[in-house]
Design an enzyme around this catalytic site. Sequence first.
Site, PDB file in Angstrom:
ATOM      1  N   LYS A  24      23.487 -10.483   6.818  1.00 60.75           N
ATOM      2  CA  LYS A  24      23.317 -11.936   6.682  1.00 60.75           C
ATOM      3  C   LYS A  24      21.850 -12.297   6.890  1.00 60.75           C
ATOM      4  CE  LYS A  24      25.354 -16.247   8.520  1.00 60.75           C
ATOM      5  NZ  LYS A  24      26.260 -16.803   9.542  1.00 60.75           N
ATOM      6  N   SER A  43      29.826 -19.947   7.613  1.00 62.13           N
ATOM      7  CA  SER A  43      28.541 -19.855   6.946  1.00 62.13           C
ATOM      8  C   SER A  43      28.202 -18.466   6.394  1.00 62.13           C
ATOM      9  CB  SER A  43      27.442 -20.269   7.916  1.00 62.13           C
ATOM     10  OG  SER A  43      27.337 -19.354   8.984  1.00 62.13           O
ATOM     11  N   SER A  56      32.176 -18.819  11.563  1.00 61.95           N
ATOM     12  CA  SER A  56      31.354 -18.416  10.420  1.00 61.95           C
ATOM     13  C   SER A  56      31.537 -16.977   9.943  1.00 61.95           C
ATOM     14  CB  SER A  56      29.874 -18.649  10.726  1.00 61.95           C
ATOM     15  OG  SER A  56      29.560 -20.001  10.554  1.00 61.95           O
TER      16      SER A  56
END
Lengths: 491, 97
Positions: A81, A156, A180
């Site tokens: 990420k 997210s 997330s």
Amino acid sequence: MNSLNLNRLTIKRALELLDEGKISSVELTQACLERIKKIDPEVKAYLYVNEEWALEQARLADEKRKAGEHGKLLGIPLAIKDNILIKGHPTTCASKILQNYIAPYDATVIRKLKKEGAVFLGKTNLDEFAMGSSTENSAFFPTKNPWDLERVPGGSSGGSAVAVACRMGLGALGSDTGGSIRQPACFCGVVGMKPTYSLVSRFGLVAFASSLDQIGPFALNIEDTALLLKVISGHDPYDSTSAPREVPSFTQILQENANTKFRVGIPKEYFEHELHPEVAKNIEEMISLLKRLGHEVKEVSLPHTKYAISVYYIIAPAEAASNLARYDGVKYGLRVEGKSLIEMYKKSRAEGFGREVKRRVMLGTYALSAGYYDAFYLKASKVRTLIKQDFLKAFEEVDLILTPVSPTPAFKLGEKTSDPLQMYLSDIFTIPVNLAGLPGLSLPSGFTRESLPLGVQVIGPHFRDDLVLSLGYQIEKELDLETIPPIVKAL
Amino acid sequence: MGISIDEVKKIAHLAKLELPEKVAQTYTEELSKILDYFASLKEVDTDNVQPTFHPFTWDTPMREDEVKPFEDIQAILANAPELLENMIVVPKVVKAP
């Protein structure tokens, strides 16, 4: 190369093939890069892919293996990420304010993965600064759900979930502040885990809300998740909140607990919430499955659940407002010139931050400001205590708790962007876990009639990540689902 | 409950965010709606409840105050918007006498 069927290739299997000399890490990495070329233009999971760098790491891994080295992830290609620092490569947080930022050091999790020989393919998309539940808040582009390109992948960590779902990487790292990792894992049909707060060092994770943030793994199954978790866990002097504890071998515990019977709690308040009918049906099926496996299922009560969203959307923005004060155009990041220093701050931040980030910085600043601190931040922090106590009390009666991950399957792109509050409400089942600092696992549990993935969440007491994974492993074995998105299967 | 547009402007100043008039109006509406949602917290009795600022309550870990040189200072400086030798340049903060 015949043995290289990416769609069914787990990390465990890839390691066997690598050890047997049937494939090389270069071949494996090349296969992932080709997959990225084919699929990523459709789903847009990656913000940054560096082919040359990936192949160089793979070559190095192959050399090490030839020299007799045995890293736990030697030669395994992963996606990271884009809020986790890898030295010498961009970390943008999907924000214009960090668009040109090059990480000057490795996050501790990256250092640990490098030590075990992992190969990094690139950095994945997210909601800007991890603030969002759909990856639509990325300043660059939204990521799409591989099961239905008109739907969101969740967020997210949407990019990491999609990278794993599309086999554009054998595993991935994400971060989870209110769901997330777990919600995108659920929406994309992969496994995602938020470990106990403090189990994994956050050094080198761009801070959003420090009392809630936790890094965790994505993978195709529980065994791979357990392996990744073991590698990234452990005490780190660079993160003063990291726990000085020994980390057990999670993969080994899965086998030891393969037939262990647990007392599993079902929180009644989670069913008072409006559930999508197929989510409701699926959780009932999971409860029956647990009983069939011989687990003791009982109702528990988490009476303060309904306040969790309010508490979270006061505490997380308050912490974010403080953490994001560092983006001022001075030392790094976007600078927009102004006549004075203050004007430079204001212009840089207004230009560099997207709408949701600004909304939360404003909300947090308000909640902490003179005259409102007691009514908002302090009050929320007290109700947080009650939410945590609810869980501690429940865990006196049960070993684990089972809930849906999200009240609905993946929603349509654009469906909730105009109403921030509706977007916030989609995290109702994952947020309480962060507020209490507990481990939470999201694993695939079926499909809707429209073939959208559904998921269940297993929640455990503090530092019982091993039990959470163990129950997940039993459920996974019993369900034996095939989770290959149509877009990938069609290749 | 709600929030006024003047309060929104004040908050934007505290948060160091430039806020055009038109946007201030939008934020006022959005933030009011969110703050209204928070009002339900008032019904919770928290009179004898301690706040939780951190999931675990353990002592602040102590360590020796040792200097550890950072290995790649250039990599940090390379991210600065404007440099003069090894110093970061910012607009003037003190007025000439």
